[in-house]
Design a protein around this motif. Sequence first.
Motif, mmCIF file in Angstrom:
data_model
loop_
_atom_site.group_PDB
_atom_site.id
_atom_site.type_symbol
_atom_site.label_atom_id
_atom_site.label_comp_id
_atom_site.label_asym_id
_atom_site.label_seq_id
_atom_site.Cartn_x
_atom_site.Cartn_y
_atom_site.Cartn_z
ATOM 1 N N PRO A 25 0.790 -1.237 0.000
ATOM 2 C CA PRO A 25 0.000 0.000 0.000
ATOM 3 C C PRO A 25 0.816 1.278 0.000
ATOM 4 O O PRO A 25 0.275 2.342 -0.298
ATOM 5 C CB PRO A 25 -0.844 -0.125 1.281
ATOM 6 N N LEU A 26 2.119 1.211 0.295
ATOM 7 C CA LEU A 26 2.948 2.413 0.245
ATOM 8 C C LEU A 26 3.254 2.821 -1.195
ATOM 9 O O LEU A 26 3.637 3.973 -1.438
ATOM 10 C CB LEU A 26 4.264 2.202 1.000
ATOM 11 N N GLN A 27 3.102 1.884 -2.121
ATOM 12 C CA GLN A 27 3.404 2.203 -3.519
ATOM 13 C C GLN A 27 2.253 1.760 -4.424
ATOM 14 O O GLN A 27 1.203 2.397 -4.430
ATOM 15 C CB GLN A 27 4.769 1.613 -3.900
ATOM 16 N N ALA A 28 2.414 0.691 -5.175
ATOM 17 C CA ALA A 28 1.417 0.354 -6.198
ATOM 18 C C ALA A 28 0.115 -0.205 -5.634
ATOM 19 O O ALA A 28 -0.906 -0.210 -6.329
ATOM 20 C CB ALA A 28 2.012 -0.645 -7.196
ATOM 21 N N ALA A 29 0.146 -0.707 -4.406
ATOM 22 C CA ALA A 29 -1.053 -1.224 -3.745
ATOM 23 C C ALA A 29 -1.761 -2.303 -4.569
ATOM 24 O O ALA A 29 -2.983 -2.284 -4.722
ATOM 25 C CB ALA A 29 -2.024 -0.088 -3.410
ATOM 26 N N VAL A 30 -0.980 -3.248 -5.107
ATOM 27 C CA VAL A 30 -1.611 -4.362 -5.811
ATOM 28 C C VAL A 30 -2.203 -5.315 -4.775
ATOM 29 O O VAL A 30 -1.799 -5.328 -3.611
ATOM 30 C CB VAL A 30 -0.613 -5.100 -6.726
ATOM 31 N N THR A 31 -3.152 -6.096 -5.162
ATOM 32 C CA THR A 31 -3.780 -7.034 -4.234
ATOM 33 C C THR A 31 -2.787 -8.126 -3.841
ATOM 34 O O THR A 31 -1.839 -8.416 -4.587
ATOM 35 C CB THR A 31 -4.997 -7.695 -4.877
ATOM 36 N N GLY A 305 4.550 7.829 3.073
ATOM 37 C CA GLY A 305 3.195 7.314 3.006
ATOM 38 C C GLY A 305 2.809 6.564 4.267
ATOM 39 O O GLY A 305 1.679 6.635 4.737
ATOM 40 N N ALA A 306 3.791 5.845 4.842
ATOM 41 C CA ALA A 306 3.520 5.115 6.074
ATOM 42 C C ALA A 306 3.285 6.069 7.239
ATOM 43 O O ALA A 306 2.562 5.741 8.184
ATOM 44 C CB ALA A 306 4.692 4.189 6.392
ATOM 45 N N ALA A 307 3.889 7.263 7.180
ATOM 46 C CA ALA A 307 3.772 8.228 8.272
ATOM 47 C C ALA A 307 2.527 9.096 8.160
ATOM 48 O O ALA A 307 2.129 9.732 9.138
ATOM 49 C CB ALA A 307 5.009 9.115 8.309
ATOM 50 N N CYS A 308 1.904 9.145 6.989
ATOM 51 C CA CYS A 308 0.777 10.048 6.771
ATOM 52 C C CYS A 308 -0.488 9.506 7.448
ATOM 53 O O CYS A 308 -0.986 8.431 7.072
ATOM 54 C CB CYS A 308 0.517 10.209 5.269
ATOM 55 N N PRO A 309 -1.043 10.236 8.417
ATOM 56 C CA PRO A 309 -2.237 9.747 9.101
ATOM 57 C C PRO A 309 -3.486 9.778 8.227
ATOM 58 O O PRO A 309 -4.492 9.132 8.550
ATOM 59 C CB PRO A 309 -2.379 10.714 10.285
ATOM 60 N N GLU A 310 -3.433 10.495 7.116
ATOM 61 C CA GLU A 310 -4.590 10.590 6.220
ATOM 62 C C GLU A 310 -4.505 9.607 5.055
ATOM 63 O O GLU A 310 -5.431 9.505 4.243
ATOM 64 C CB GLU A 310 -4.715 12.021 5.667
ATOM 65 N N PHE A 311 -3.366 8.902 4.923
ATOM 66 C CA PHE A 311 -3.171 7.909 3.864
ATOM 67 C C PHE A 311 -3.360 8.512 2.473
ATOM 68 O O PHE A 311 -4.039 7.941 1.608
ATOM 69 C CB PHE A 311 -4.114 6.707 4.054
ATOM 70 N N ILE A 312 -2.756 9.664 2.251
ATOM 71 C CA ILE A 312 -2.966 10.355 0.985
ATOM 72 C C ILE A 312 -1.692 10.488 0.157
ATOM 73 O O ILE A 312 -1.657 11.223 -0.827
ATOM 74 C CB ILE A 312 -3.553 11.768 1.209
#
Length: 316
Positions: A25-31, A305-312
């Motif tokens: 989820p930090l990058q391409a977020a593939v399943t 991305g891992a640090a962002c509390p909004e996941f944006i």
Amino acid sequence: MKTVMLGATGLRVHPLVYGTLPLGPLQAAVTPEEGGRLIRYALERGVNLLDTAEMYQTYPHIRAALDGYRGEVLIATKTHANTGELARAHVERALRELDRECLDLVHLHGARVADPFTDRAEVVAELVRMKEEGKIRHVGLSSHFISAIRKAAAHPEIEVIHPLINRTGMGIIDGSSEEMAAAIAESAAAGKGVYAMKALAGGNLISSARESIRFVLGLTGVHGIAMGMLSETEIDGNVALFETGVTETKLWEDLEGKRRKLRIMQAFCKGCGMCVPACTNDALQVVEGKAQVDEETCILCGYCGAACPEFIIRVV
């Protein structure tokens, strides 16, 4: 299948290590299913070391890849914990989620820690304790600091190092590519296993990927490189390059034409600044209440991305 000895560990590894960070989820977020399919594809072509970490969130992808697989697989993970208690929790979660009784390699994940043997001494001690308990086979250090790699060369409990190195030196915090290469050679001479990261500087050197990969592979003491791969084409191209040095011109021209970037969804950014200290390369700042990235400096590690509390924040 080409394999090399990983320092004095007794482990034989393919020089192409599958870096799973881009799958999560930090990058391409593939399943997990798609990521597992890609990992399995690489395993069936001879790759046998998978690189992951607590913060990557790719254990489900690895678990999917290993379902029914009978070949040899080595797994290296990392803990970014700053206490022994949290490090133990990270290792136990990895064992549980990967359905393993023992992890082949666990790194102290200290990208921005100049002296992990002082600042994270408790974590090192806990990893060694878990090795004695049979939960870890080998203890390693992952770092962007030359000083940390040099200290690891002399540290008896560290068996493998995972250093940042590329031909331009991008992302190395305290010196040049030449200085990091010297530290790597020193570590290998001391019997440490070495597999490198960021050979393409997080994608910034992708237009010269073949030259950049060959540069790192040619350094004294480098046994392998962790590469993030998001397609069968990338896997095929890298396996051929790492095993034979031969590259298919059209395939590599297509790969070298790709470019990824960090995306911050500005409409949802609250300007909290949590991403700024998480950046390993000082590429982020908050300007007029919004996070902004310097694309020339960003190495696309995704830690912000891992640090962002909004996941944006994503690498896309």
